[in-house]
Design an enzyme around this catalytic site. Structure first.
Site, PDB file in Angstrom:
ATOM      1  N   ILE A  61     -61.822   9.704  17.693  1.00  0.00           N
ATOM      2  CA  ILE A  61     -62.951  10.126  18.526  1.00  0.00           C
ATOM      3  C   ILE A  61     -62.445  10.844  19.774  1.00  0.00           C
ATOM      4  CG2 ILE A  61     -64.883   9.309  19.913  1.00  0.00           C
ATOM      5  CD1 ILE A  61     -65.244   7.029  17.961  1.00  0.00           C
ATOM      6  N   GLY A  62     -61.433  10.269  20.422  1.00  0.00           N
ATOM      7  CA  GLY A  62     -60.867  10.866  21.624  1.00  0.00           C
ATOM      8  C   GLY A  62     -59.743  10.012  22.138  1.00  0.00           C
TER       9      GLY A  62
ATOM     10  N   GLY B  19     -57.217   9.140  25.886  1.00  0.00           N
ATOM     11  CA  GLY B  19     -56.982   9.313  27.317  1.00  0.00           C
ATOM     12  C   GLY B  19     -55.651   8.706  27.673  1.00  0.00           C
TER      13      GLY B  19
ATOM     14  N   MET C   1     -54.917   5.773  28.576  1.00  0.00           N
ATOM     15  CA  MET C   1     -54.700   4.382  28.190  1.00  0.00           C
ATOM     16  C   MET C   1     -54.613   4.181  26.693  1.00  0.00           C
ATOM     17  SD  MET C   1     -54.252   2.703  30.849  1.00  0.00           S
ATOM     18  CE  MET C   1     -54.196   1.150  29.997  1.00  0.00           C
TER      19      MET C   1
ATOM     20  N   VAL D  35     -59.158   6.137  20.869  1.00  0.00           N
ATOM     21  CA  VAL D  35     -60.322   5.490  20.283  1.00  0.00           C
ATOM     22  C   VAL D  35     -60.566   6.112  18.914  1.00  0.00           C
ATOM     23  CG1 VAL D  35     -62.778   4.972  20.512  1.00  0.00           C
ATOM     24  CG2 VAL D  35     -61.320   5.012  22.529  1.00  0.00           C
TER      25      VAL D  35
ATOM     26  N   LYS E 178     -60.276   0.699  19.658  1.00  0.00           N
ATOM     27  CA  LYS E 178     -59.461   1.233  20.752  1.00  0.00           C
ATOM     28  C   LYS E 178     -58.023   0.764  20.567  1.00  0.00           C
ATOM     29  CE  LYS E 178     -60.803   1.919  24.940  1.00  0.00           C
ATOM     30  NZ  LYS E 178     -61.269   1.780  26.338  1.00  0.00           N
TER      31      LYS E 178
ATOM     32  N   ASP F  48     -65.668   1.702  36.856  1.00  0.00           N
ATOM     33  CA  ASP F  48     -65.448   3.070  36.376  1.00  0.00           C
ATOM     34  C   ASP F  48     -66.728   3.633  35.773  1.00  0.00           C
ATOM     35  OD1 ASP F  48     -63.970   5.350  36.066  1.00  0.00           O
ATOM     36  OD2 ASP F  48     -63.074   4.755  34.157  1.00  0.00           O
TER      37      ASP F  48
END
Length: 580
Positions: free
Chosen positions: A27-28, A30, A32, A35, A50, A148
C-alpha cells in the site's frame, strides 16, 4: 502514509507471515516500515499488515526501539473499540520482528483526496471533523494521546466510513517518547507549538493537530510547508503567527478555535462535535461519492495483478435444488476450518445421515400437542427420578431463606511479591552516577527517555509500567539541578504543565533524607486530563547528592489512590537506593 510503490514491487509479494497472512501488494511505506495489503488465509478476509523495515547498519539498540514503536501502535489501538478508529486484529511475529495486523480500509486517505480534488466542501469537512474528534475523544478517555493527527492518517472508506489510523507514536501512561532514535514526534506541518519546542506532550497537542488537519481540509494545503526545512518549519510553528484560513464560515471558526498557541485555551473536542450538528450530512448518507473515493484510491492503493488468493479446498459436491423449488439456494461451502476436528470427538463427516421419514396424514395440531405432553412428562419423570435417587422427598418442602456470603471482588491493584530491578539514569551527554535499584512488581515493563522540561535542566526518566498500563512508576534524575535551584522550582514546573482547574496538590511533608542544601519532600498531586481521566501521583523528591535531584513517583487511577499508596508506593519508594 508514504510514497506509493510501483506495481512491479507489489508483484513481489509472495510471503506468508506467521503461517497465516499472505502479503499481496504494498500500500505504501515510510520511515518506520511498509504497509501491505494482505490476506488472512484462516478467516478468508483482506487485512492490512504493517511491517518494520530497518535501515541497513542500524545499531541493535535503535532497532529494538523501532520495533517497540510498532508494538506501541498495537498497544495503543488494542485498548480502543470505536467505529472511527482502525481496528487491531492481531500481532504476528516472524523471525523476531513484529507485524501489526489491522483492518484494511478500502478507499483513500484524506491527504490523497485533497491532492486529487482540492479543498472539501463544508459538509465533507464537517464529517471529517466529527469523526476524527470522536476518535480522539475515545483515545483520550483511554489515556492515549495520538501525537500524529494529519490528513495522511485520516482514512475514508468507499462506503463512507471515516477512520483515524497510525497510532504508531501514540502515547499512553505506559509509553516513553523514544527521542533517542531521533524519531520526530508528529509531522512538522501539523505539530503543536509546545511539542515543537520540546515541552510536555498532552492531549491538548492533538487539538492543535486536528485544527491543522481541518485547515488543510478547507484550504487544500497544510498550514505550514510540509516539504520545507524541518527546523525552519518548527521555528515558524513556535515563534511565528498562527496561520488563518482564507475561507469564512463555521469550519474556519473551528480551525481558529483549535489552532491556539496556549494549549489550555483550545476548543474542546466536545465543543467541536457540538458545532458539527447542523453541518453533518443526513443520517445514513455520506458526503463523499463513490467515484471520488475510488478515483483517489487508484493513486493510493495499487491493484495487484493477481486476484485474492483462494484457499485450496477439496472438491465437495453441492446439493442440487429440488425440481420446481423457488426458495433461496444454500451459500457456497466456506472451506475447511483452520484445524481438523478429532475423529474421536465427532462422527465421520463423510457418513451418510439416515433419511428422515415423515408420516403422512396425522393432523399437525395433534403432533404439536403430543410433543408438548411428552416434554412435560419427560421433565416431570426426570425430576422425580433425580429426587428419589438423592434421597429427597418427591414433593418440595417449604422454602427457607438462606443468607448467601458476600463475595468480594479481587482488588485490581497489582499487589504481590516485588522484585529488585536496576536502572541507569545516565544522560546522552554521558553524565554518570545514574545507576540505582528499586523494588518493582513482577511483569512491569521498563522504558527510558531523556527529557527537556521547561525551566528545568535535562533529565533522564526511567519508567516501569504495569502490564495493563494503569500504573506507572518513574525514577527521574536531574544531574545539574543543584546548587542553583530548589525543589519548589521543580514543583512549580510540574504544576505549570497543567491547567489551573486540572491540578490539585497537597501540602508536602519533609523527609529525613537530603543534601546539605535542603531536605527531601513527599508530595502528592491529582490531575485531570482533557479526556476527564483522573490520576493521582505520589512523589518522593530526593536531593541525593550535591548536584542531583531524584524524583521517585507512582501514578495510579484516582479511584484507586488509597490502595495504590498503601499496597504500592509505601512498599516501593523506601527501596530506592543509588548503586555504585
Amino acid at each position: 502514509m508514504g510514497d506509493v510503490v510501483s506495481e512491479t514491487e507489489a508483484e513481489t509479494a509472495t510471503r506468508v507471515i506467521a503461517g497465516r497472512y499472505r502479503l499481496v501488494s504494498v500500500i505504501g511505506h515510510g520511515s518506520m516500515g511498509t504497509v501491505w495489503r494482505a490476506y488472512d488465509e484462516f478467516l478468508h478476509r483482506p487485512v492490512a499488515v504493517k511491517e518494520v523495515r530497518l535501515p541497513p547498519g542500524m545499531p541493535q539498540g535503535q532497532a529494538d526501539e523501532v520495533r517497540e514503536r510498532t508494538l506501541r501502535e498495537a498497544r495503543a489501538i488494542g485498548v480502543l473499540s470505536h467505529p472511527n478508529v482502525v481496528t487491531l486484529h492481531d500481532i504476528a511475529h516472524e523471525n523476531g520482528d513484529p507485524y501489526v495486523v489491522m483492518e484494511l480500509v478500502p478507499g483513500s486517505s484524506l491527504a490523497h483526496l485533497l491532492r486529487t480534488h482540492g479543498p472539501l466542501d463544508t459538509t465533507q469537512a464537517a464529517a471529517i471533523a466529527d469523526a476524527v474528534a470522536a476518535a480522539l475523544q475515545a483515545a483520550h478517555q483511554a489515556g492515549i494521546t495520538h501525537r500524529d493527527v494529519k490528513p495522511a492518517n485520516v482514512l475514508i472508506a468507499t462506503d463512507g466510513r471515516i477512520k483515524l489510523a497510525d497510532f504508531g507514536i501514540a502515547r499512553n501512561i505506559s509509553e516513553n517518547t523514544l527521542t533517542k532514535t531521533g524519531i520526530t514526534l508528529g509531522s512538522p506541518a501539523y505539530i503543536a507549538p509546545e511539542v515543537a519546542s520540546g515541552g510536555e506532550v498532552t492531549n491538548n497537542a492533538d487539538l492543535w493537530s486536528l485544527g491543522a488537519t481541518l485547515f488543510a481540509t478547507i484550504e487544500g494545503h497544510a498550514p505550514y510547508d510540509p516539504e520545507g526545512d524541518v527546523i525552519a518549519t518548527l521555528l515558524e510553528v513556535v515563534n511565528g503567527d498562527v496561520p488563518q484560513p482564507t475561507e469564512t464560515g463555521p469550519m474556519a471558526k473551528i480551525v481558529s478555535g483549535l489552532m491556539v498557541k496556549d494549549p489550555t485555551s483550545r476548543m474542546t473536542l466536545a465543543e467541536v462535535r457540538r458545532r458539527m450538528y447542523g453541518l453533518l450530512p443526513e443520517p445514513g448518507t455520506s458526503p463523499f461519492t463513490l467515484e471520488d473515493i475510488t478515483e483517489a484510491e487508484k493513486s493510493f492503493i495499487p491493484s495487484p495483478k493477481q486476484p485474492e488468493p483462494e484457499p485450496v479446498t477439496d472438491a465437495v459436491a453441492q446439493p442440487e435444488p429440488e425440481a420446481g423449488s423457488t426458495g433461496p439456494s444454500l451459500a457456497d461451502d466456506p472451506g475447511p476450518l483452520p484445524f481438523t476436528p478429532s475423529s474421536s470427538s465427532y462422527p465421520l463427516l463423510d457418513e451418510e445421515p439416515p433419511p428422515v421419514r415423515v408420516r403422512r396424514g396425522v393432523p399437525r395440531p395433534l403432533v404439536y400437542a403430543a410433543a408438548v405432553v411428552l416434554f412435560f412428562a419427560a421433565a416431570g419423570g426426570g425430576f422425580a427420578a433425580a429426587r428419589y435417587a438423592g434421597g429427597k422427598p418427591l414433593l418440595p418442602t417449604k422454602p427457607t431463606l438462606i443468607e448467601q456470603p458476600v463475595v468480594q471482588p479481587p482488588p485490581s491493584t497489582p499487589a504481590g511479591a516485588f522484585v529488585v530491578r536496576t536502572g541507569d539514569a545516565a544522560t546522552l551527554r554521558g553524565a554518570t552516577g545514574g545507576t540505582f535499584s528499586i523494588k518493582v512488581p513482577p511483569g512491569w515493563e521498563m522504558f527510558v527517555e531523556e527529557r527537556q522540561p521547561k525551566n528545568l535542566p535535562v533529565s533522564t526518566r526511567v519508567h516501569y509500567v504495569s502490564p495493563d498500563g494503569k500504573y506507572e512508576l518513574t525514577v527521574e534524575r536531574f544531574p545539574d539541578f543543584y546548587p542553583t535551584r530548589k525543589i519548589n522550582q521543580f514543583k512549580d514546573a510540574v504544576q505549570g504543565t497543567w491547567p489551573k482547574d486540572a491540578f490539585v496538590a497537597s501540602d508536602p511533608l519533609i523527609l529525613s533524607s537530603g543534601n546539605k542544601l535542603e531536605s527531601g519532600q513527599y508530595w502528592k498531586y491529582n490531575t485531570v486530563d482533557a479526556g476527564s481521566l483522573r490520576r493521582t501521583t505520589y512523589s518522593n523528591l530526593l536531593p541525593m547528592t550535591d548536584t542531583d535531584l531524584w524524583v521517585v513517583s507512582l501514578t495510579v487511577p484516582t479511584v484507586e489512590e488509597d490502595t495504590g499508596k498503601g499496597a504500592l508506593f509505601d512498599q516501593i519508594a523506601p527501596s530506592f537506593v543509588l548503586t555504585p
